[in-house]
Design a protein around this motif. Structure first.
Motif, PDB file in Angstrom:
ATOM      1  N   PRO A   2       0.829  -1.213   0.000  1.00 37.58           N
ATOM      2  CA  PRO A   2       0.000   0.000   0.000  1.00 37.58           C
ATOM      3  C   PRO A   2       0.862   1.261   0.000  1.00 37.58           C
ATOM      4  CG  PRO A   2       0.018  -0.994   2.174  1.00 37.58           C
ATOM      5  CD  PRO A   2       0.750  -1.934   1.267  1.00 37.58           C
ATOM      6  N   GLU A   3       0.355   2.287  -0.671  1.00 40.13           N
ATOM      7  CA  GLU A   3       1.081   3.554  -0.694  1.00 40.13           C
ATOM      8  C   GLU A   3       1.036   4.228   0.666  1.00 40.13           C
ATOM      9  OE1 GLU A   3      -0.106   6.038  -3.945  1.00 40.13           O
ATOM     10  OE2 GLU A   3      -0.113   4.349  -5.329  1.00 40.13           O
ATOM     11  N   SER A   4      -0.090   4.080   1.339  1.00 35.65           N
ATOM     12  CA  SER A   4      -0.198   4.637   2.692  1.00 35.65           C
ATOM     13  C   SER A   4      -0.997   3.656   3.545  1.00 35.65           C
ATOM     14  CB  SER A   4      -0.901   5.996   2.659  1.00 35.65           C
ATOM     15  OG  SER A   4      -2.222   5.842   2.194  1.00 35.65           O
ATOM     16  N   VAL A   5      -0.752   3.713   4.839  1.00 30.67           N
ATOM     17  CA  VAL A   5      -1.416   2.830   5.781  1.00 30.67           C
ATOM     18  C   VAL A   5      -2.137   3.684   6.806  1.00 30.67           C
ATOM     19  CG1 VAL A   5      -1.061   0.943   7.418  1.00 30.67           C
ATOM     20  CG2 VAL A   5       0.436   1.157   5.447  1.00 30.67           C
ATOM     21  N   ARG A   6      -3.345   3.258   7.173  1.00 31.58           N
ATOM     22  CA  ARG A   6      -4.105   4.018   8.167  1.00 31.58           C
ATOM     23  C   ARG A   6      -3.331   4.052   9.480  1.00 31.58           C
ATOM     24  NH1 ARG A   6      -9.580   0.954   7.939  1.00 31.58           N
ATOM     25  NH2 ARG A   6     -10.091   2.311   9.682  1.00 31.58           N
ATOM     26  N   PRO A   7      -3.201   5.197  10.104  1.00 32.18           N
ATOM     27  CA  PRO A   7      -2.338   5.336  11.274  1.00 32.18           C
ATOM     28  C   PRO A   7      -2.771   4.518  12.494  1.00 32.18           C
ATOM     29  CG  PRO A   7      -3.519   7.376  10.837  1.00 32.18           C
ATOM     30  CD  PRO A   7      -3.816   6.450   9.705  1.00 32.18           C
ATOM     31  N   LEU A   8      -4.035   4.205  12.645  1.00 30.38           N
ATOM     32  CA  LEU A   8      -4.472   3.471  13.821  1.00 30.38           C
ATOM     33  C   LEU A   8      -4.652   1.979  13.575  1.00 30.38           C
ATOM     34  CD1 LEU A   8      -7.052   6.025  15.272  1.00 30.38           C
ATOM     35  CD2 LEU A   8      -4.683   5.648  15.965  1.00 30.38           C
ATOM     36  N   SER A   9      -4.258   1.514  12.416  1.00 27.31           N
ATOM     37  CA  SER A   9      -4.415   0.099  12.129  1.00 27.31           C
ATOM     38  C   SER A   9      -3.282  -0.688  12.781  1.00 27.31           C
ATOM     39  CB  SER A   9      -4.420  -0.145  10.624  1.00 27.31           C
ATOM     40  OG  SER A   9      -3.134   0.064  10.091  1.00 27.31           O
ATOM     41  N   VAL A  10      -3.473  -1.999  12.852  1.00 27.07           N
ATOM     42  CA  VAL A  10      -2.431  -2.860  13.404  1.00 27.07           C
ATOM     43  C   VAL A  10      -1.157  -2.716  12.573  1.00 27.07           C
ATOM     44  CG1 VAL A  10      -1.794  -5.259  13.823  1.00 27.07           C
ATOM     45  CG2 VAL A  10      -4.100  -4.477  14.349  1.00 27.07           C
ATOM     46  N   TRP A  11      -1.332  -2.641  11.265  1.00 27.47           N
ATOM     47  CA  TRP A  11      -0.192  -2.459  10.381  1.00 27.47           C
ATOM     48  C   TRP A  11      -0.013  -0.952  10.174  1.00 27.47           C
ATOM     49  CZ3 TRP A  11      -3.964  -6.201   9.505  1.00 27.47           C
ATOM     50  CH2 TRP A  11      -3.516  -7.514   9.625  1.00 27.47           C
ATOM     51  N   HIS A  12       0.605  -0.296  11.145  1.00 29.86           N
ATOM     52  CA  HIS A  12       0.697   1.163  11.123  1.00 29.86           C
ATOM     53  C   HIS A  12       1.881   1.689  10.317  1.00 29.86           C
ATOM     54  CE1 HIS A  12       2.917  -0.245  14.651  1.00 29.86           C
ATOM     55  NE2 HIS A  12       3.723   0.768  14.431  1.00 29.86           N
ATOM     56  N   SER A  13       2.620   0.816   9.714  1.00 26.77           N
ATOM     57  CA  SER A  13       3.683   1.258   8.814  1.00 26.77           C
ATOM     58  C   SER A  13       3.829   0.237   7.688  1.00 26.77           C
ATOM     59  CB  SER A  13       5.012   1.401   9.566  1.00 26.77           C
ATOM     60  OG  SER A  13       5.530   0.127   9.886  1.00 26.77           O
ATOM     61  N   GLN A  14       4.411   0.698   6.605  1.00 27.24           N
ATOM     62  CA  GLN A  14       4.591  -0.189   5.456  1.00 27.24           C
ATOM     63  C   GLN A  14       5.505  -1.366   5.797  1.00 27.24           C
ATOM     64  OE1 GLN A  14       5.760   2.210   2.098  1.00 27.24           O
ATOM     65  NE2 GLN A  14       3.646   2.337   1.405  1.00 27.24           N
ATOM     66  N   SER A  15       6.511  -1.128   6.622  1.00 29.83           N
ATOM     67  CA  SER A  15       7.437  -2.222   6.939  1.00 29.83           C
ATOM     68  C   SER A  15       6.737  -3.344   7.700  1.00 29.83           C
ATOM     69  CB  SER A  15       8.639  -1.700   7.739  1.00 29.83           C
ATOM     70  OG  SER A  15       8.207  -1.153   8.965  1.00 29.83           O
TER      71      SER A  15
END
Length: 140
Positions: A50-63
C-alpha cells in the motif's frame, strides 16, 4: 483492501493448518488438500504494497505490512510444500521452501523448514550420502 487481503490469507493458512493437523491426528491416508494454502498464495502474490497505511491500524507502517505479508507467504509455502512432499513431489516442495527463504532470509521458521527438508532428503534418500547435501542441510 490490503488489510482484508492479509486477513483472508491468514484465515486460509489457518484453515490449511487445521485440516493438516486433523489428517495427522486421525491417521487419514488421503493426501493433504492444499486448496486453502494455495488460495492464500494467490491472494498474497497478487497483493502489492500500500502507498499509505491508516495510522491506527495494526499495520501502522509499510514495513510491518511487508513483514506480515512475507510471513503469511512463508506459511502458505510451507503448507503447500508439506502437501507436495506427501504426494512425492520433492523437487516442487524444495522450490517452494527455497522461495520462502529467498523472500525472507531472516525468517528462522522458513530456514528451519528448508533445513529440515534438506536433512530429510539427505538422510532418507535411496542414493549414497552426499557430504555437500549434509552440509547444506546443517547450514540451513
Amino acid at each position: 483492501p490490503y488489510l482484508l487481503a492479509i486477513l483472508k490469507a491468514h484465515c486460509c493458512n489457518s484453515l490449511g493448518r487445521i485440516f493438516q493437523s486433523k489428517q495427522m491426528f486421525e491417521g487419514d491416508d488421503a493426501s493433504f488438500d492444499d486448496a486453502y494454502p494455495v488460495r492464500s498464495l494467490e491472494i498474497l502474490e497478487s497483493l502489492g504494497t500500500p502507498e499509505s497505511v491508516r495510522p491506527l491500524s495494526v499495520w501502522h507502517s509499510q514495513s510491518i505490512f511487508v513483514a506480515s505479508k512475507a510471513h503469511q507467504l512463508n506459511v502458505a509455502r510451507q503448507l503447500v510444500a508439506e502437501a507436495l512432499i506427501e504426494r512425492g513431489h520433492c523437487d516442487d516442495a524444495r522450490r517452494f521452501l527455497e522461495a520462502a527463504v529467498s523472500d525472507s532470509p531472516t525468517d528462522g521458521e522458513a530456514a528451519l523448514a528448508l533445513g529440515a527438508f534438506l536433512l530429510r532428503i539427505a538422510l532418507y534418500s535411496d542414493t549414497e550420502r552426499d557430504p555437500k547435501a549434509d552440509k547444506a542441510a546443517q547450514i540451513q
